[in-house]
Design an enzyme around this catalytic site. Structure first.
Site, PDB file in Angstrom:
ATOM      1  N   GLU A 240       0.431  -2.397  -0.922  1.00 31.37           N
ATOM      2  CA  GLU A 240       1.024  -3.577  -0.629  1.00 31.37           C
ATOM      3  C   GLU A 240       0.885  -4.062   1.031  1.00 31.37           C
ATOM      4  O   GLU A 240       1.886  -3.727   1.758  1.00 31.37           O
ATOM      5  CB  GLU A 240       2.202  -3.727  -1.186  1.00 31.37           C
ATOM      6  CG  GLU A 240       2.155  -3.797  -2.751  1.00 31.37           C
ATOM      7  CD  GLU A 240       1.442  -4.913  -3.320  1.00 31.37           C
ATOM      8  OE1 GLU A 240       1.128  -6.286  -2.738  1.00 31.37           O
ATOM      9  OE2 GLU A 240       1.618  -4.903  -4.533  1.00 31.37           O
ATOM     10  N   CYS A 274       6.059 -10.764   4.138  1.00 33.03           N
ATOM     11  CA  CYS A 274       4.466 -10.608   4.147  1.00 33.03           C
ATOM     12  C   CYS A 274       3.968 -11.698   3.513  1.00 33.03           C
ATOM     13  O   CYS A 274       2.828 -12.120   3.901  1.00 33.03           O
ATOM     14  CB  CYS A 274       4.342  -9.386   3.071  1.00 33.03           C
ATOM     15  SG  CYS A 274       4.860  -9.584   1.522  1.00 33.03           S
TER      16      CYS A 274
END
Ligand code: NAD
Length: 498
Positions: A240, A274
Site C-alpha cells: 500500500e 496517502c
C-alpha cells in the site's frame, strides 16, 4: 524523534514541541525470530477458535480500545501534533475495519463447493481459505493507528498471527492499541499480536524473517526495498504505497460542494494522507467560481497546535524540504499561488498552499508531495481532464464532481478507488477493497478481497465414482482412446456461442 546515546533505544518526540513521548527499543533480527516462534504457536490456537469465537474476541478488543479512546487521542496528539479530531477519525476507521473483518470472515472464507467441470465430472470439489500463518505488518507515521489496524483486522479475522512494526516516528498510539488486545483477551497466548520497534533495519529484518506475508504500508522507495528483501524467501507482499490523488470537476458539477470537499481532502491531516487530494482538473466553464470558493474556504484553514487548528505540524522534517522543492519548482516554472506560497512554510508548520496553472511536468504534478499543497489546473473539458488525471505513475484514489456523468468519468479514472461527488470515502468503507495500481502498489485491504489477502486458497478434490475409461491409470487401451476421441469431438469441435 531523536536517537538516544544508547543504540538499542530511541526516543519519540512531538514534532512541534520536542517534548518526549516515550522511549522504545530498537528490535533486532534475533528479537523478531523469537517473536516469530511464539507467533507460530499462538496462531495454531487462534486458528483453532474458528470464526465465531474469533469474532467475539475481536469485538472485545474493539470495546477495550473504545474505552481508551480519549487516552489514544491525547497520545496521537502528543506523538504527531495532529489535532485530536484527526486521530479520532483514523481510530474510527480502524475500529470499523476490525468490526467488519470479524463479522464477514466466516462468510467470505468458509469452505465452499464448486463444480468439478466436465473432464472430471466424477469428482467432488471444494475451495477452502486456511490462514497463511504469521504475517508481518509494517506501518507509516501519517495515520499510525489506522494503518496498523487495517493490516491487523483482516489478518487476524482470517486466522493469522501478526508481528507489527509501527513507524519510528509514531509508535506509541499503535502500541497502546495492540496491547489493548491482551487487556480484552487475557487468556490469548503471547505472540498472537506482537510488535517490534526500530528503524529501517528492523523493518528489513521482518521482511527476511521467513514470515508468510508482509503487508507493507509506506512510501514507494521503501516498498521497492521491501519487495526485494521479501524475494529472498519468496515471502508474498501486499504493498500500500503513495499516491497523487486527483479530482475532476466537470462542467455540471456543484462547484461550491466540490471546492469545499477538495479543500478538506487536500488539507486533512496537513496533506499527510496517502489519499490526500494533490491535483485537481477543473473544466474551464466552472473555473472561476470554483477557484473563488476554494480561495474562500482554504483561507479559513489553519495549521497549528491550538484546539482550533485545522491540522498540525509536518511530522517528518524531511517532508518540509520536499514541499518547499515542489512549490518553488512550480512557481519558477510559471505557476501562480492562489493561496499561500513559499512563505507559508514556517517549520514545523506549513500553512495551506493552492497553486494554479502548474505545468504538467512539474514535480508538484508528477511526484507525491505529502503536504498541504493542492495543484489546480484548468482543462477544456472532461476528456482532457481524464488524459491528464491518468498521466502520473500513481493510481491510489480519485474523485469526480459531476451531476450527470459521475459514473462514466469514474469508470475511466485509473485508480484503486473513486468517489463521486465527495472525496476519500472509499477509504473509510470497510466493505470495499482499498489499494492502488501502478506505483501506488498492489494487493488490497478491506472487503472480501482484503480478507482473501490473508488466506491461502486451497483446492480439495474427492473421487466419487468411476464411469467410463479411467484416464488416470496405465495402460491406456485403444478403445479408451477411441471413446475419449469421440467425447473431444462432441464437446469441443462444435462452435458454441460464436
Ligand atoms: P516509509 O516508507 O519511510 O516507512 C514506512 C515503514 O517502513 C516505517 O515503519 C519504516 O520504519 C519502515 N521501513 C523503512 N525502511 C525499511 C526497509 N528497508 N525495510 C522494511 N521496512 C522499512 O513511509 P513513511 O514516510 O512512514 O510514510 C509515508 C508514505 O506512506 C507516503 O508515501 C504515503 O503515501 C504512504 N502511505 C500509503 C498508504 C496506503 O494505504 N496506500 C497509507 C498511508 C501512507
Amino acid at each position: 524523534m531523536t536517537q538516544t546515546a544508547a543504540p538499542t533505544t530511541f526516543t519519540v518526540t512531538n514534532p512541534a514541541t520536542g517534548e518526549s513521548v516515550g522511549t522504545f527499543p530498537v528490535h533486532t533480527a534475533e528479537d523478531i525470530a523469537a517473536r516469530a516462534a511464539e507467533a507460530r504457536t499462538a496462531q495454531v490456537w487462534w486458528a483453532g477458535l474458528g470464526y465465531v469465537e474469533r469474532k467475539r474476541r475481536l469485538n472485545r478488543w474493539i470495546a477495550a480500545i473504545g474505552q481508551q479512546s480519549d487516552e489514544l487521542c491525547d497520545l496521537g496528539f502528543a506523538e504527531t501534533g495532529r489535532p485530536r479530531g484527526d486521530v479520532q477519525f483514523e481510530l474510527i476507521a480502524g475500529l470499523e475495519d476490525i468490526r467488519w473483518a470479524a463479522a464477514h470472515a466466516g462468510r467470505v472464507l468458509k469452505e465452499r463447493r464448486v463444480a468439478p467441470g466436465m473432464a472430471l465430472f466424477n469428482f467432488g470439489a471444494t475451495v477452502s481459505y486456511p490462514p497463511l500463518g504469521v504475517v508481518g505488518v509494517i506501518a507509516p507515521w501519517n495515520v499510525p493507528i489506522y494503518t496498523v489496524l487495517c493490516g491487523l483486522a483482516y489478518a487476524l479475522a482470517a486466522g493469522n498471527a501478526a508481528i507489527v512494526k509501527p513507524s519510528e516516528y509514531a509508535p506509541a498510539s499503535s502500541v497502546l492499541v495492540m496491547d489493548a488486545f491482551y487487556t480484552a483477551n487475557p487468556d490469548a497466548p503471547k505472540g498472537l499480536i506482537s510488535w517490534v520497534t526500530g528503524f529501517a533495519e528492523t523493518g528489513s529484518a521482518l521482511c527476511t524473517a521467513g514470515l508468510d506475508k508482509i503487508a507493507f504500508t509506506g512510501s514507494v522507495p521503501t516498498g521497492r526495498k521491501v519487495m526485494a528483501a521479501c524475494a529472498e524467501n519468496l515471502t508474498p507482499v501486499l504493498l500500500e504505497l503513495g499516491g497523487k490523488d486527483v479530482t475532476i470537476v466537470a462542467e455540471d458539477a456543484d462547484v461550491e460542494k466540490a471546492a469545499t470537499a477538495v479543500v478538506w481532502g487536500g488539507f486533512f491531516n496537513g496533506g499527510q494522507a496517502c489519499v490526500g487530494i494533490e491535483r485537481v482538473y477543473v473544466t474551464r466553464a466552472v473555473r472561476d467560481p470554483f477557484l473563488a470558493k476554494v480561495k474562500e474556504v482554504a483561507s479559513q484553514v489553519t495549521a497549528g497546535l491550538d484546539e482550533g487548528a485545522s491540522y498540525g505540524p509536518m511530522i517528518v522534517p524531511a517532508q518540509i524540504d520536499l514541499v518547499r522543492r515542489h512549490v518553488t519548482d512550480a512557481i519558477d516554472q510559471g505557476a501562480t499561488a492562489l493561496v499561500g506560497g513559499v512563505d507559508s512554510i514556517r517549520a514545523p508548520f506549513v500553512d495551506p498552499i493552492v497553486l494554479v496553472d502548474v505545468p504538467e511536468n512539474c514535480s508538484a504534478v508528477q511526484e507525491e508531495t505529502f503536504g498541504p499543497v493542492i495543484v489546480i489546473n484548468t482543462v477544456a473539458d472532461v476528456e482532457e481532464a481524464l488524459t491528464k488525471a491518468n498521466a502520473t505513475k500513481f493510481g491510489l484514489g480519485s474523485s469526480v464532481f459531476s451531476a450527470k456523468r459521475g459514473k462514466e468519468i469514474a469508470a475511466r479514472l485509473q485508480a484503486g478507488g473513486t468517489t463521486i461527488n465527495s472525496v476519500l470515502t472509499f477509504v473509510g468503507m470497510p466493505s470495499v477493497p482499498f489499494g492502488g495500481i501502478g506505483d501506488s502498489g498492489f494487493g488490497r485491504f478491506h472487503g472480501d478481497d482484503g480478507l482473501r489477502e490473508f488466506a491461502a486458497p486451497k483446492a480439495t478434490t474427492t473421487k466419487k465414482f468411476q464411469l467410463g475409461p479411467d484416464m488416470q491409470s496405465f495402460p491406456r487401451r485403444p478403445e479408451d482412446f477411441d471413446q475419449v476421441r469421440k467425447m473431444v469431438k462432441m464437446r469441443y469441435a462444435k462452435r458454441r456461442g460464436v
